[in-house]
Design an enzyme around this catalytic site. Structure first.
Site, PDB file in Angstrom:
ATOM      1  N   GLY A 281      20.467  17.957  -2.797  1.00 46.02           N
ATOM      2  CA  GLY A 281      20.648  19.224  -3.511  1.00 46.02           C
ATOM      3  C   GLY A 281      21.339  20.290  -2.675  1.00 46.02           C
TER       4      GLY A 281
ATOM      5  N   TRP B 184      23.917  22.469  -4.584  1.00 43.54           N
ATOM      6  CA  TRP B 184      23.211  23.370  -5.513  1.00 43.54           C
ATOM      7  C   TRP B 184      22.639  24.568  -4.752  1.00 43.54           C
ATOM      8  CZ3 TRP B 184      17.918  22.073  -8.149  1.00 43.54           C
ATOM      9  CH2 TRP B 184      17.708  22.939  -9.230  1.00 43.54           C
TER      10      TRP B 184
ATOM     11  N   HIS C  25      23.655  19.337   7.984  1.00 44.08           N
ATOM     12  CA  HIS C  25      22.842  18.152   7.717  1.00 44.08           C
ATOM     13  C   HIS C  25      22.109  17.724   8.994  1.00 44.08           C
ATOM     14  CE1 HIS C  25      23.938  17.450   3.660  1.00 44.08           C
ATOM     15  NE2 HIS C  25      25.140  16.940   3.852  1.00 44.08           N
TER      16      HIS C  25
ATOM     17  N   SER D 242      20.821   8.179  -5.027  1.00 36.70           N
ATOM     18  CA  SER D 242      22.010   9.034  -4.940  1.00 36.70           C
ATOM     19  C   SER D 242      22.891   8.630  -3.758  1.00 36.70           C
ATOM     20  CB  SER D 242      21.562  10.488  -4.804  1.00 36.70           C
ATOM     21  OG  SER D 242      22.649  11.350  -4.906  1.00 36.70           O
TER      22      SER D 242
ATOM     23  N   ARG E 126      26.756  13.616  -9.666  1.00 37.40           N
ATOM     24  CA  ARG E 126      26.492  12.336 -10.310  1.00 37.40           C
ATOM     25  C   ARG E 126      25.785  12.666 -11.617  1.00 37.40           C
ATOM     26  NH1 ARG E 126      23.226   7.906 -10.198  1.00 37.40           N
ATOM     27  NH2 ARG E 126      21.522   9.204  -9.478  1.00 37.40           N
TER      28      ARG E 126
END
Ligand code: A3P
Length: 289
Positions: free
Chosen positions: A79, A82, A133, A163, A254
């Protein structure tokens, strides 16, 4: 003023740094990256691409966090995009509205860059939002030591696995260790961290957006609430809206569904992932049920 000599010295140091990094990386255990060109290397407990390793090491060396910085941290496919769009739209809401925001023509990754990929954003007068990340233990010490804030988002391991599987990669894993280390740090430093779950955000995005705004130090005023500003931002950043824009990088979109793993995992895979999750998170106080 920087002299010609200084810039040569800096270039030599940079070259030396890159050379020693390459040597170090080539000595690491190498793994398959499921068909992608970059191999993964095992470093300090995580599987990482050389590009990431070089980027994060440069960040460790050069990135100076400011107390006003807000660092968005996540493992891939949980996410990130987002969270980037929600926080960016919230922070810039007095400069742009839903017809002028850069989110209409740029991807969330363009408006909030990754620290390990975009070193141009190391300068002191950068935008306060930056993403990474990086596993917790890889963060530059200035992020840990300064008064800057960290927002971490995670997701049900089964949906994350599905995912990831769709883009054929297993970067930055093991996923559980990534999540767990941030979880523990968030318990140790609750004022510095906001720890989010994709599923909870999906349940009541407006509520979480308001919490995010407060945490970032820009809460919605009662006037903004009356004008339904949080609801407008949530709509603007919704999966439906963002994934329909004519911007590149559709790979990031996706289905954006909670529990979609049911369509991809066999019962055996699901049980196995549940067992690993239970074992890894046992006693941590964190769960995904
Ligand atoms: P799916 O693969 O389940 O569809 P990341 O940005 O960390 O790579 O995470 C990717 C996941 O977030 C993808 O999940 C993607 O569809 C979903 N996603 C991207 N934008 C979203 C949005 N605006 N709202 C909800 N989910 C979103």
């Amino acid at each position: 003023m920087e002299s010609h000599f200084d810039s040569h010295v800096e270039q030599d140091i940079e070259d030396e740094f890159q050379k020693s990094l390459k040597e170090m990386i080539s000595s690491l255990l190498k793994g398959n990256n499921w068909g992608l060109p970059d191999h993964l290397y095992h470093y300090q407990g995580f599987w990482l691409t050389p590009t990431f390793l070089q980027g994060v090491m440069l960040a460790q060396q050069q990135f100076e966090a400011q107390p006003t910085d807000i660092i968005l941290c996540s493992a891939p496919r949980t996410g990130t995009a987002w969270l980037k769009s929600l926080t960016f739209a919230t922070i810039t809401r007095t400069s742009y509205d839903d017809s002028t925001t850069p989110l209409l023509f740029k991807t969330p990754h363009d408006v909030v860059p990754f620290m390990e990929l975009d070193h141009a954003h190391f300068s002191a007068n950068r935008h306060p939002l930056l993403a990474t990340h990086a596993p917790y233990s890889f963060l530059p010490t200035s992020i840990i030591d300064s008064g800057c804030k960290i927002i971490y988002i995670c997701r049900d391991p089964k949906d994350t696995f599905v995912s990831m599987y769709h883009i054929c990669a297993s970067w930055y894993g093991p996923y559980w260790d990534h999540v767990l280390r941030y979880w523990k740090a968030s318990l140790e430093h609750p004022n510095k961290f906001m720890f989010l779950k994709y599923e909870k955000m999906n349940e009541d995005t407006v509520l979480y957006l308001k919490k995010l705004a407060e945490f970032m130090g820009c809460p919605f005023s009662s006037e903004e609430a009356q004008k339904r500003m949080p609801e407008k931002i949530v709509k603007m950043c919704s999966f439906k809206n963002i994934s329909n824009l004519e911007i590149e990088n559709k790979i990031y979109f996706r289905k954006g569904k909670v529990g979609d793993w049911k369509n991809d995992l066999t019962p055996e895979m699901s049980t196995q992932l549940d067992q690993i999750t239970q074992q890894k998170l046992s006693g941590s106080g964190l769960s995904f049920n």
